[in-house]
Motif scaffolding. Structure first.
Motif, PDB file in Angstrom:
ATOM      1  N   LEU A 281       0.843  -1.203   0.000  1.00 23.09           N
ATOM      2  CA  LEU A 281       0.000   0.000   0.000  1.00 23.09           C
ATOM      3  C   LEU A 281       0.875   1.250   0.000  1.00 23.09           C
ATOM      4  CD1 LEU A 281      -2.817  -1.088   2.483  1.00 23.09           C
ATOM      5  CD2 LEU A 281      -3.109  -0.562   0.051  1.00 23.09           C
ATOM      6  N   MET A 282       1.993   1.168   0.740  1.00 22.65           N
ATOM      7  CA  MET A 282       2.937   2.293   0.746  1.00 22.65           C
ATOM      8  C   MET A 282       3.565   2.480  -0.628  1.00 22.65           C
ATOM      9  SD  MET A 282       6.421   3.104   0.842  1.00 22.65           S
ATOM     10  CE  MET A 282       7.284   1.697   1.544  1.00 22.65           C
ATOM     11  N   TYR A 283       3.958   1.374  -1.272  1.00 24.79           N
ATOM     12  CA  TYR A 283       4.559   1.481  -2.603  1.00 24.79           C
ATOM     13  C   TYR A 283       3.643   2.244  -3.554  1.00 24.79           C
ATOM     14  CZ  TYR A 283       7.841  -2.291  -1.246  1.00 24.79           C
ATOM     15  OH  TYR A 283       8.800  -3.058  -0.629  1.00 24.79           O
ATOM     16  N   ILE A 284       2.347   1.878  -3.570  1.00 25.09           N
ATOM     17  CA  ILE A 284       1.451   2.509  -4.538  1.00 25.09           C
ATOM     18  C   ILE A 284       1.014   3.905  -4.102  1.00 25.09           C
ATOM     19  CG2 ILE A 284       0.617   0.339  -5.525  1.00 25.09           C
ATOM     20  CD1 ILE A 284      -1.893   0.585  -3.896  1.00 25.09           C
ATOM     21  N   SER A 285       1.425   4.311  -2.896  1.00 29.27           N
ATOM     22  CA  SER A 285       1.135   5.689  -2.480  1.00 29.27           C
ATOM     23  C   SER A 285       2.273   6.644  -2.837  1.00 29.27           C
ATOM     24  CB  SER A 285       0.865   5.756  -0.969  1.00 29.27           C
ATOM     25  OG  SER A 285       2.060   5.635  -0.225  1.00 29.27           O
ATOM     26  N   VAL A 286       3.471   6.091  -3.082  1.00 28.30           N
ATOM     27  CA  VAL A 286       4.624   6.965  -3.357  1.00 28.30           C
ATOM     28  C   VAL A 286       5.164   6.827  -4.782  1.00 28.30           C
ATOM     29  CG1 VAL A 286       5.323   6.907  -0.918  1.00 28.30           C
ATOM     30  CG2 VAL A 286       6.395   5.318  -2.522  1.00 28.30           C
ATOM     31  N   MET A 287       4.708   5.791  -5.516  1.00 34.35           N
ATOM     32  CA  MET A 287       5.264   5.544  -6.853  1.00 34.35           C
ATOM     33  C   MET A 287       4.166   5.244  -7.870  1.00 34.35           C
ATOM     34  SD  MET A 287       8.255   2.890  -5.678  1.00 34.35           S
ATOM     35  CE  MET A 287       8.872   2.605  -7.338  1.00 34.35           C
ATOM     36  N   PRO A 288       4.250   5.819  -9.068  1.00 35.48           N
ATOM     37  CA  PRO A 288       3.338   5.408 -10.140  1.00 35.48           C
ATOM     38  C   PRO A 288       3.516   3.916 -10.426  1.00 35.48           C
ATOM     39  CG  PRO A 288       4.514   7.410 -10.736  1.00 35.48           C
ATOM     40  CD  PRO A 288       5.164   6.886  -9.489  1.00 35.48           C
ATOM     41  N   LEU A 289       2.462   3.281 -10.895  1.00 33.72           N
ATOM     42  CA  LEU A 289       2.481   1.838 -11.115  1.00 33.72           C
ATOM     43  C   LEU A 289       3.609   1.414 -12.061  1.00 33.72           C
ATOM     44  CD1 LEU A 289       0.582  -0.216  -9.806  1.00 33.72           C
ATOM     45  CD2 LEU A 289      -0.613  -0.383 -11.984  1.00 33.72           C
ATOM     46  N   ASN A 290       3.869   2.229 -13.078  1.00 39.77           N
ATOM     47  CA  ASN A 290       4.948   1.905 -14.018  1.00 39.77           C
ATOM     48  C   ASN A 290       6.306   1.892 -13.336  1.00 39.77           C
ATOM     49  OD1 ASN A 290       3.393   1.518 -16.308  1.00 39.77           O
ATOM     50  ND2 ASN A 290       4.744   2.746 -17.601  1.00 39.77           N
ATOM     51  N   ASP A 291       6.489   2.791 -12.363  1.00 42.09           N
ATOM     52  CA  ASP A 291       7.761   2.835 -11.632  1.00 42.09           C
ATOM     53  C   ASP A 291       7.940   1.601 -10.765  1.00 42.09           C
ATOM     54  OD1 ASP A 291       8.043   5.256 -12.843  1.00 42.09           O
ATOM     55  OD2 ASP A 291       8.105   6.464 -11.004  1.00 42.09           O
ATOM     56  N   ILE A 292       6.832   1.075 -10.248  1.00 36.59           N
ATOM     57  CA  ILE A 292       6.900  -0.165  -9.470  1.00 36.59           C
ATOM     58  C   ILE A 292       7.272  -1.324 -10.397  1.00 36.59           C
ATOM     59  CG2 ILE A 292       5.568  -1.847  -8.110  1.00 36.59           C
ATOM     60  CD1 ILE A 292       3.863   0.508  -7.106  1.00 36.59           C
ATOM     61  N   ALA A 293       6.595  -1.395 -11.551  1.00 34.73           N
ATOM     62  CA  ALA A 293       6.818  -2.494 -12.494  1.00 34.73           C
ATOM     63  C   ALA A 293       8.239  -2.517 -13.041  1.00 34.73           C
ATOM     64  CB  ALA A 293       5.820  -2.395 -13.649  1.00 34.73           C
ATOM     65  N   PHE A 294       8.826  -1.318 -13.206  1.00 36.31           N
ATOM     66  CA  PHE A 294      10.137  -1.252 -13.866  1.00 36.31           C
ATOM     67  C   PHE A 294      11.208  -0.624 -12.982  1.00 36.31           C
ATOM     68  CE2 PHE A 294       6.801  -0.969 -17.151  1.00 36.31           C
ATOM     69  CZ  PHE A 294       6.999  -2.222 -17.721  1.00 36.31           C
ATOM     70  N   ALA A 295      11.089  -0.848 -11.671  1.00 38.73           N
ATOM     71  CA  ALA A 295      12.131  -0.389 -10.751  1.00 38.73           C
ATOM     72  C   ALA A 295      13.455  -1.056 -11.129  1.00 38.73           C
ATOM     73  CB  ALA A 295      11.755  -0.737  -9.320  1.00 38.73           C
ATOM     74  N   LYS A 296      14.550  -0.322 -11.024  1.00 42.67           N
ATOM     75  CA  LYS A 296      15.858  -0.855 -11.426  1.00 42.67           C
ATOM     76  C   LYS A 296      16.176  -2.122 -10.645  1.00 42.67           C
ATOM     77  CE  LYS A 296      20.734   0.386 -11.968  1.00 42.67           C
ATOM     78  NZ  LYS A 296      21.781   1.402 -11.733  1.00 42.67           N
ATOM     79  N   SER A 297      16.497  -3.182 -11.391  1.00 42.38           N
ATOM     80  CA  SER A 297      16.797  -4.498 -10.815  1.00 42.38           C
ATOM     81  C   SER A 297      15.660  -4.998  -9.920  1.00 42.38           C
ATOM     82  CB  SER A 297      18.111  -4.461 -10.015  1.00 42.38           C
ATOM     83  OG  SER A 297      19.182  -4.094 -10.830  1.00 42.38           O
ATOM     84  N   ASP A 298      14.441  -4.506 -10.188  1.00 44.91           N
ATOM     85  CA  ASP A 298      13.242  -4.858  -9.406  1.00 44.91           C
ATOM     86  C   ASP A 298      13.321  -4.401  -7.947  1.00 44.91           C
ATOM     87  OD1 ASP A 298      12.138  -5.960 -11.643  1.00 44.91           O
ATOM     88  OD2 ASP A 298      12.265  -8.047 -10.981  1.00 44.91           O
TER      89      ASP A 298
END
Length: 472
Positions: A281-298
């Motif tokens: 829930l924190m991830y999707i509050s601070v990052m756009p979904l695309n940034d989560i999907a393509f975070a460097k080295s996941d």
């Protein structure tokens, strides 16, 4: 078999807090910090990302509270291995123990060790896998492999000195890990959350998409493609939620195991499930979904820390993950050796593994586990091994929980200080859901899961070849 004299030479040093911290510490490795990227690429929406983690938490807790009945019936070292032997026979138990030693526990220890070294390299670059220390033909020894092996050896040495030393390290580091994770979650919500990002992520929250690497674009999915995406996603989330069973392996060293093993399973899996859902829930509050999907080295957690705290956040996150993986491996190393000890007592493993040292721990079993885990670090194939074994892990969970139904029939008068919560509905629900996941994985990911099943089945000829003729 159902008596505590079997473990009379073990020292009962672990209380409820220690058992709970072993569950939490073993479960939280590096998965929660990275697998959300892969899940997002498979399902493509905030709603499904959170639902995957909620489902994984529920499935894990159902399994854990079901194991409570078995842990109370057989409060001895060996845990799941013992339950399978009592419900079925020595062959099924051996297949579990064989898979456990060959890849499940040792492969996980290797992967977590290398996970530790990768984040150590984030702080000090010469520790990376790009730093080749020695070359022999096609084999390259890199610094990351060496660091992972050193940590495995160090933790094996500490646990060989006695269960008290292992528990102090485990409990202390796990408490630090829990507090650090809650600090990251609360900090993310307080300082990194943005209303516009949250709202954008929840727009079309149930619109399922998958990222197609061939076209480098998102594709709408439904039906069979969606089921395949969910199955692939849950491999990562369930693996991140695995290793809770470790506390059953050390039941011989837990005070009042008939009560405390079951409670440790419940409290531990509940705490981790809550942390995992809040983290996402924190991830999707601070990052756009695309940034989560393509975070460097996941590295989703590192990206979230960067968005929240800036550059200093990424360094703090690397340290948290190092603590997390170190505590995770301590729990895995401590618990795993008890399975080999119990197998050796049954004549199904090296005889020396059944010997306890002066500190009351199976030191030889610890060191043979250390050697094989270290060799797996050197192969560089640990990632493949984890793909192979996840289906084996789920198959044995299904068999073990079905064992509750068998034992209710074959041992109706056995003492059951604790009974599986929601029996027979919740254990049946787990078997159905986990069975459906296994079938889906075999259909959609046969190239890896098929090998996993083959590794397990290889144990059958090994079992018959290793037993004396009169016992076959």
């Amino acid at each position: 078999m159902n008596n505590e004299n079997q473990d009379a030479s073990f020292k009962r040093e672990l209380g409820l807090l220690d058992g709970t911290m072993l569950v939490v510490g073993s479960m939280i490795g590096s998965g929660i910090f990275i697998v959300s990227a892969d899940i997002t690429r498979h399902v493509g929406s905030a709603g499904w990302l959170i639902l995957i983690w909620v489902l994984s938490g529920l499935i894990t807790m159902i399994a854990a509270v079901s194991y409570g009945e078995l842990s109370a019936m057989f409060p001895n070292a060996g845990g799941q291995y013992v339950y399978l032997k009592e419900a079925y026979n020595k062959l099924i138990a051996f297949l579990y123990g064989w898979s456990f030693f060959a890849v499940i526990q040792t492969g996980t220890i290797a992967a977590v060790g290398v996970g530790f070294s990768k984040f150590a390299a984030y702080l000090y670059e010469p520790l990376s896998d790009g730093n080749i220390l020695y070359t022999l033909g096609s084999f390259n020894l890199n610094a990351a492999q060496l660091v992972s092996i050193v940590t495995i050896i160090l933790l094996t040495y500490i646990n060989g000195r006695g269960v008290k030393e292992g528990k102090i390290l485990q409990t202390t580091m796990t408490i630090i890990k829990i507090l650090s994770l809650f600090g990251l979650i609360i900090g993310g919500f307080m300082f990194g959350a943005k209303t516009e990002i949250w709202d954008a992520n929840w727009t079309d929250a149930w619109n399922t998409r998958a990222f197609d690497t061939g076209t480098s674009s998102w594709l709408q999915i439904g039906g069979a493609a969606l089921l395949a995406g969910i199955a692939a996603s849950m491999v990562g989330s369930l693996f991140s939620s695995d290793a809770w069973v470790g506390v059953t392996f050390i039941a011989g060293e837990i005070k009042d195991p008939k009560r405390n093993v079951g409670l440790s399973l419940f409290f531990g899996t509940f705490i981790v499930s809550v942390i995992y859902i809040l983290a996402n829930l924190m991830y999707i509050s601070v990052m756009p979904l695309n940034d989560i999907a393509f975070a460097k080295s996941d590295r989703v957690a590192v990206a979230a820390a960067q968005n929240t705290f800036g550059d200093i956040g990424t360094l703090v996150m690397a340290v948290i993950i190092m603590i997390s993986t170190f505590a995770c491996n301590n729990g895995l190393i401590m618990a795993g050796a008890r399975v080999y000890y119990t197998m050796a007592k049954d004549g199904l493993f090296f005889k020396k593994a059944a010997i306890l040292n002066r500190a009351g721990v199976p030191a030889w079993a610890l060191w043979i586990q250390c050697i094989w885990s270290s060799l797996l670090c050197l192969t560089g194939k640990y990632g493949d091994l984890l793909d192979f074994v996840m289906i084996i892990v789920i198959i044995f969970y299904i068999l073990t929980i079905y064992g509750i139904f068998i034992l209710r029939r074959t041992q109706p008068d056995a003492e059951r200080p604790y009974k599986a919560f929601g029996y027979p509905f919740l254990p049946s629900l787990y078997i159905i859901l986990a069975g459906a996941l296994c079938v889906s994985l075999l259909i959609t990911r046969f190239s890896t899961c098929g090998w996993g099943v083959l590794i397990m089945l290889l144990g059958i000829p090994i079992y018959y070849l290793s037993k004396p003729a009169e016992e076959v």
